[in-house]
Scaffold this active site. Structure first.
Site, PDB file in Angstrom:
ATOM      1  N   ASP A  53       0.849  -1.196   0.000  1.00  0.00           N
ATOM      2  CA  ASP A  53       0.000   0.000   0.000  1.00  0.00           C
ATOM      3  C   ASP A  53       0.884   1.245   0.000  1.00  0.00           C
ATOM      4  OD1 ASP A  53      -1.815   2.014   0.375  1.00  0.00           O
ATOM      5  OD2 ASP A  53      -2.459   1.374   2.385  1.00  0.00           O
ATOM      6  N   GLU A 132      31.862   7.916   4.044  1.00  0.00           N
ATOM      7  CA  GLU A 132      32.502   7.823   5.356  1.00  0.00           C
ATOM      8  C   GLU A 132      31.477   8.200   6.435  1.00  0.00           C
ATOM      9  OE1 GLU A 132      35.983  10.287   5.404  1.00  0.00           O
ATOM     10  OE2 GLU A 132      36.741   9.507   3.498  1.00  0.00           O
ATOM     11  N   GLU A 134      29.602   8.581   9.920  1.00  0.00           N
ATOM     12  CA  GLU A 134      29.932   8.625  11.351  1.00  0.00           C
ATOM     13  C   GLU A 134      28.661   8.446  12.167  1.00  0.00           C
ATOM     14  OE1 GLU A 134      33.668  11.773  10.837  1.00  0.00           O
ATOM     15  OE2 GLU A 134      31.693  12.495  11.466  1.00  0.00           O
ATOM     16  N   GLU A 189      36.116   8.285  16.486  1.00  0.00           N
ATOM     17  CA  GLU A 189      36.190   9.627  15.914  1.00  0.00           C
ATOM     18  C   GLU A 189      36.541  10.659  16.990  1.00  0.00           C
ATOM     19  OE1 GLU A 189      36.231  11.860  13.655  1.00  0.00           O
ATOM     20  OE2 GLU A 189      36.392  10.529  11.938  1.00  0.00           O
ATOM     21  N   GLU A 196      33.535   5.811  13.372  1.00  0.00           N
ATOM     22  CA  GLU A 196      33.474   5.808  11.917  1.00  0.00           C
ATOM     23  C   GLU A 196      33.946   4.457  11.407  1.00  0.00           C
ATOM     24  OE1 GLU A 196      35.923   7.860   8.269  1.00  0.00           O
ATOM     25  OE2 GLU A 196      35.143   9.233   9.787  1.00  0.00           O
ATOM     26  N   HIS A 245      31.200  12.161   4.802  1.00  0.00           N
ATOM     27  CA  HIS A 245      31.993  12.654   3.673  1.00  0.00           C
ATOM     28  C   HIS A 245      31.811  11.715   2.486  1.00  0.00           C
ATOM     29  CE1 HIS A 245      34.900  14.527   6.863  1.00  0.00           C
ATOM     30  NE2 HIS A 245      33.731  15.135   6.817  1.00  0.00           N
ATOM     31  N   ARG A 316      41.406  21.078   5.210  1.00  0.00           N
ATOM     32  CA  ARG A 316      40.196  20.356   5.596  1.00  0.00           C
ATOM     33  C   ARG A 316      39.062  21.274   6.033  1.00  0.00           C
ATOM     34  NH1 ARG A 316      40.754  14.715   6.381  1.00  0.00           N
ATOM     35  NH2 ARG A 316      42.887  14.011   5.977  1.00  0.00           N
ATOM     36  N   GLU A 333      36.299  14.977  -2.478  1.00  0.00           N
ATOM     37  CA  GLU A 333      35.597  14.652  -1.241  1.00  0.00           C
ATOM     38  C   GLU A 333      34.664  15.811  -0.886  1.00  0.00           C
ATOM     39  OE1 GLU A 333      37.042  12.941   3.006  1.00  0.00           O
ATOM     40  OE2 GLU A 333      37.743  14.971   2.554  1.00  0.00           O
ATOM     41  N   ARG A 335      32.458  17.315   1.795  1.00  0.00           N
ATOM     42  CA  ARG A 335      32.511  17.111   3.244  1.00  0.00           C
ATOM     43  C   ARG A 335      31.271  17.604   3.998  1.00  0.00           C
ATOM     44  NH1 ARG A 335      37.379  16.241   5.383  1.00  0.00           N
ATOM     45  NH2 ARG A 335      37.025  17.603   7.169  1.00  0.00           N
TER      46      ARG A 335
END
Length: 444
Positions: A53, A132, A134, A189, A196, A245, A316, A333, A335
């Site tokens: 449904d 990645e 977490e 982490e 992670e 990430h 970063r 990447e 992030r």
């Protein structure tokens, strides 16, 4: 990805003593749903004749058009290792079809297939994702409800006895490996109680299936350890939130289309154009990649989560980072994505954004190699660095104004996603929160 025939699956079900099969799918908000059938109904399921449904599923269809069919993807067959006591339970991930035999517009998995077709039409053969995700582990109370009590005081890459989640994390890894995952890393982490587990990249559709399976396994095994696993982006104030990430790459005929040995940073024109598309659309895809009110408590300075739109190969703090690996491992990447995102929708908008850059040969801004968190607002503006949306409400408005991204979601998904998120924001906006009472109840 395993290639199974229906005969393979019938044989494996018998050999493994499978008693039940979960026909699994994902709703628009990213929640895993399933219809469980006894093994006696497996042949019917393999004939694509199992119905459910659709009107009872968030954002699917109205009650007068509720019949939906589940078409199992045979490559997703897996037996859950922890269900062996009274006969095992297996899983098949399904695509959703209408009674007319057409892919359902509101199925996030089908929608990602549609966007991937745009990629192949441009000559690319694969869009790969290495996620990645977490998560936090909290203790359960005597009633089995989650508390806010963490089970460790560990930090980044800590070992036992500080990292008391190690045994739980190890059991999660063992279960995942038994289900065919190739685990690359597992560690504590930055925040206490935060973990992670990284698994090997795959094509985007398979990787999204793996993310959904990963969440299910993590929550199931954590509960066996008396813990609650949450992928909520920011469960605790004052510590890092949880991200997911996303390492992205395009391939053409077995070659990484992002790699060019003679290019600056060894990146190809395609890679730079893809980055430019991500940068251009980043504020507008944030409603999809960061889909909850809570997501925006993570996207603030000081906790390693990106809140500014920029890219770099050696930094970063920006939204997009270029990891050092080259050759087949060349990738970008992204992030900002968090694990509350529906992975199928997140990949659809990220791919649409990147392909917009490729199709229109966009040029990315200059990379930013400074720590953006310590730059003043004036310095950021001078560098052309803009902010990500500060709230879900702002993000919703920006998504709706982006024709490229809205076309990547389709009318049905967009309409129902926006409706659900506007309700979520309004409930949050009108609620009275403990912080307000602490600040104002005595003052006024």
């Amino acid at each position: 990805m395993a290639k199974y025939t229906r005969e393979d699956i019938q044989r494996l079900a018998q050999e493994e003593n499978v008693k039940f099969i979960r026909l699994q799918f994902t709703d628009i908000l990213g929640t895993i749903k399933n219809v469980e059938i006894p093994v006696s109904q497996l042949e019917k399921a393999l004939d694509n004749k199992m119905m459910f449904d659709g009107s009872s599923i968030e954002g699917f269809v109205r009650i007068e058009e509720s019949d939906m069919y589940l078409y199992p993807d045979l490559s997703t067959w897996v037996v859950f290792p922890w269900t062996a006591e009274k006969g095992k339970v297996a899983r098949l991930i399904c695509d959703i079809y209408t009674p007319e035999g057409k892919p359902f517009d509101g199925d996030p998995r089908n929608n990602l297939r549609r966007v991937l077709k745009e990629m192949t039409d441009l000559g690319f053969t694969n869009f790969n994702l290495g996620p990645e995700p977490e998560f936090f582990l909290f203790k359960l109370d005597e009633k089995g409800e989650p508390t806010l009590e963490l089970n460790d005081n560990g930090g980044y890459f800590d070992l036992a006895p500080t990292d008391l989640g190690e045994n739980c994390r190890r059991d999660i890894v063992l279960e995942l490996e038994e289900m065919g995952f190739e685990i690359e890393a597992s560690h504590h982490e930055v925040a206490p109680g935060q973990h992670e587990i990284d698994f090997k990249y795959a094509d985007a559709l398979t990787a999204c299936d793996q993310i959904q399976t990963f969440k299910l396994v993590v929550k199931t095994i954590a509960r066996k350890h008396g813990l609650h696993a949450t992928f909520m982006p920011k469960p605790l104030f004052g510590v890092n939130g949880s991200g997911m990430h996303c390492n992205l790459s395009l391939f053409k005929d077995g070659q990484n289309a992002f790699y060019e040995p003679s290019g600056d940073l060894e990146l190809s024109d395609t890679a730079r154009q893809f980055i430019a598309g991500i940068i251009k659309h980043a504020p507008n895809f944030t409603a999809i990649t960061n889909p909850t009110v809570n997501s925006y408590k993570r996207l603030v300075p000081g906790y390693e989560a990106p809140c500014y739109v920029a890219w770099s190969a050696s930094n970063r703090s920006p939204l997009v980072r270029i990891p050092a690996s080259r050759g087949l491992s060349t990738r970008i990447e992204v992030r900002s994505v968090d694990p509350a995102a529906n992975p199928y929708l997140a990949m659809a908008v990220l791919l649409k954004a990147g392909l917009d850059g490729v199709k229109n040969k966009l040029t990315p801004p200059a990379p930013v190699d400074r720590n953006i968190y310590v730059m003043s607002r004036e310095e950021r503006l001078a560098e052309g660095i803009i902010d990500l949306p500060a709230t879900l409400a702002i993000a919703i408005d920006q998504l709706q104004a982006d024709e490229v991204l809205t076309s990547g979601l389709g009318e049905h998904i967009l309409e129902h996603f926006i409706e659900a998120k506007e309700i979520e924001w309004d409930m949050f906006r009108t609620a009275v929160h403990p912080w307000e009472r602490e600040q104002y109840i005595k003052m006024y």
